[in-house]
Enzyme design. Structure first.
Site, PDB file in Angstrom:
ATOM      1  N   HIS A  46       0.973  -1.245   0.039  1.00  0.00           N
ATOM      2  CA  HIS A  46      -0.065   0.070   0.093  1.00  0.00           C
ATOM      3  C   HIS A  46       0.840   1.009  -0.056  1.00  0.00           C
ATOM      4  CE1 HIS A  46      -3.069   2.834   0.928  1.00  0.00           C
ATOM      5  NE2 HIS A  46      -3.971   1.970   0.874  1.00  0.00           N
ATOM      6  N   HIS A  83      -7.822   8.417   3.812  1.00  0.00           N
ATOM      7  CA  HIS A  83      -6.462   8.590   4.132  1.00  0.00           C
ATOM      8  C   HIS A  83      -5.975   9.751   4.874  1.00  0.00           C
ATOM      9  CE1 HIS A  83      -5.920   5.366   1.054  1.00  0.00           C
ATOM     10  NE2 HIS A  83      -6.776   5.794   0.277  1.00  0.00           N
TER      11      HIS A  83
END
EC number: 3.5.1.5
Length: 568
Positions: free
Chosen positions: A220, A321
């Protein structure tokens, strides 16, 4: 004496047969029965005055020679076909697909019914394999109830709860967390598998997670998806026969999409949200759809492209995020990912089979209970906007239906090495089955079976005199209770972990199943979804060109499978 029935009368009694068509919910999609395994005049049906009675449709065979459960006269919708059949379940697995009855007095019987056989009436119902969601942020365990009620029976991903890392990334980091999550899996009536954190530039931090039970690794960008980390992660996966999932570098800090593809070195990898709104090289991560070693999937917030898609994405992205809208760089990061042109192209790439899978991105830019709904909404939108596929005819959308059902069943199973157990309705596989009334197809299942036992169903007032009085809603059934839970669901792990005896060491109750053949699968193995176009994305306009053709479509202003079925 022969009695002739009209097609309508026959369908109302025994369900549709060869040549009959069924509309999927309120969409423009029609499926047509390709074959009927039952024998006209010898159909079996349970009830007062019906066929499945002692000495009639029920034989004298003992339990060893008959199925534990039979689903009668069901329409099977799977990647391999659309057929009408009886489905036999034995010891938690699909035992046969064919013609049930009493072979002592009935012709053509391939499945004997006995006193040990339970019956589920499948007349008029559609049966699909349980859905597989391969992009799960395990933020809250309550996701599992939502997923199961939607028809998903397998969840793969990573996380440890609502930790900041899990809110953004699908990783269960390190052996300690892996052990705890595998122990937690014992408490839930669904198949589970966990991805470790793949972001490291040396092998040992990754190998120890595989040894602890991870079915694969997740790269990621929020942890730093550099070419070195990609190369190292794929090397470990090759050595352990596990899969790698990747969320690539939106900011192009460590390199552009070409750098990432070069780091793959031709090795198999599962690219999450390949359009890019969920994250990935801006603006052209879509290029990877043309690579033979890339197994591309979408997440469901961009499915399908509608007039509301862009508006909801910006705020969603900022939260997921951990970004600050008051910081210009954070806002620019978010805005670089939301592109109407690539989202529109994503619709068409799904319809043509270039994007092979669809998943949720649960609570982290995705809705865990809407994988199946949004898959079929996309199929509907493409039917309306693009017409019939070349493989279909004017009577039905069978090929399109097979293409789309494969996106959340067999293809995720093949990608993550679990297709030997789940992902399709075939003899020998774990009996994770979902039953739908056609009017509610893809939206609200009637019943969900796990390992051959009813795990969840629409059920009325428990104090009522019959099962149907309101309020009718989803309720957990006996497969979710006591020791039955551990015997009707599976936990997927690596072969390395299984060989190391983690089941005994961790005290796991569920059966553990090692993943396998993760490194051999390629785009060509993605059933009905193997197209590999040459894709370019204009860096200024974001126009998507595939094999020389511009891919664009209008946003939908209205969708089926939506407000007609839900109050909220």
């Amino acid at each position: 004496m022969t009695l002739r029935l009209s097609r309508r009368a026959y369908a109302e009694m025994f369900g549709p047969t060869t040549g009959d068509r069924v509309r999927l919910a309120d969409t423009e999609l029609l499926i047509e029965i390709e074959r009927d395994f039952t024998t006209y005049g010898e159909e079996v049906k349970f009830g007062g005055g019906k066929v499945i009675r002692d000495g009639m449709g029920q034989s004298q065979r003992v339990a060893a020679d008959v199925p534990d459960t039979i689903i009668t006269n069901a329409v099977i919708l799977d990647h391999w076909g659309i057929v009408k059949a009886d489905i036999a379940i034995k010891h938690g697995r699909i035992a046969a697909i064919g013609k049930a009855g009493n072979p002592d007095i009935q012709p053509g019987v391939t499945i004997a019914i006995g006193a040990a056989t339970e019956v589920i009436a499948g007349e008029g119902l559609i049966v699909t394999a349980g859905g597989i969601d391969t992009h799960i942020h395990f933020i809250s365990p309550q996701q599992i109830d939502e997923a199961l009620a939607s028809g998903v029976t397998t969840m793969l991903g990573g996380g440890t709860g609502p930790a900041t890392g899990t809110n953004a990334t699908t990783c269960t980091p390190g052996p300690w967390h892996m052990e705890r999550m595998l122990q937690a899996a014992d408490g839930w009536p669904i198949n589970l598998g966990f991805l470790g954190k793949g972001n490291a530039s040396l092998p040992q931090p990754l190998v120890e997670q595989i040894a602890a039970g991870a079915i694969g690794l997740k790269l990621h960008e929020d942890w730093g998806t550099t070419p070195a980390a990609i190369d190292n992660c794929l090397s470990v996966a090759d050595d352990t026969d596990t899969q790698v999932a990747i969320h690539t570098d939106t900011l192009n800090e460590g390199g552009f999409v070409e750098s990432t593809v070069a780091a793959f070195k031709g090795r198999t990898i599962h690219t999450y949200h390949t359009e890019g709104a969920g994250g990935g090289h801006a603006p052209d991560i879509l290029k990877v759809c043309g690579e033979s070693n890339v197994l591309p999937s979408s997440t469901n917030p961009t499915r399908p492209y509608t007039i509301n898609t862009l508006d909801e994405h910006l705020d969603m992205l900022m939260v997921c995020h951990h970004l600050d809208p008051s910081i210009a760089e954070d806002l620019a990061f978010a805005e670089s990912r939301i592109r109407r042109e690539t989202i529109a192209a994503e619709d068409i790439l799904h319809d043509l089979g270039a994007l092979s899978m669809l998943s949720s991105d649960s609570q982290a830019m995705g809705r865990v209970g809407e994988v199946i709904i949004r898959t079929w909404q996309t199929a509907h939108k493409m039917k309306v906007q693009r017409g019939a596929l070349p493989e279909d005819n004017t009577r039905n959308d069978n090929f399109r239906a097979k293409r789309y059902v494969a996106k959340y069943t067999i293809n995720p199973a093949l990608t993550h090495g679990i297709a030997h157990e789940v992902g399709s309705i075939e003899p020998g596989k774990w009996a994770d089955l979902v039953l739908w009334e056609p009017a509610f197809f893809g939206i609200k299942p009637s019943m969900i079976l796990k390992g051959g036992m009813i795990a969840m169903a629409q059920m009325g007032d428990p104090n009522a005199s019959i099962p149907t009085p309101q309020p009718v809603h989803y309720r957990e059934m006996f497969a979710t209770r006591g020791g039955a839970l551990a015997r009707t669901s599976l936990t997927f792990v690596s072969q390395m972990a299984a060989d190391a005896g983690i089941a005994e060491r961790y005290g796991l109750a569920k059966r553990i199943v090692p993943v396998r053949n993760c490194r051999n699968v390629t785009k060509a193995d993605m059933i009905h979804n193997a197209w590999r176009p040459s894709i370019s994305v204009d860096p200024e306009t974001y126009d998507v060109i595939a094999d020389g053709q511009l891919l664009t479509c209008e946003p939908a202003t209205v969708l089926p499978m939506a407000q007609r079925y839900f109050l909220f």
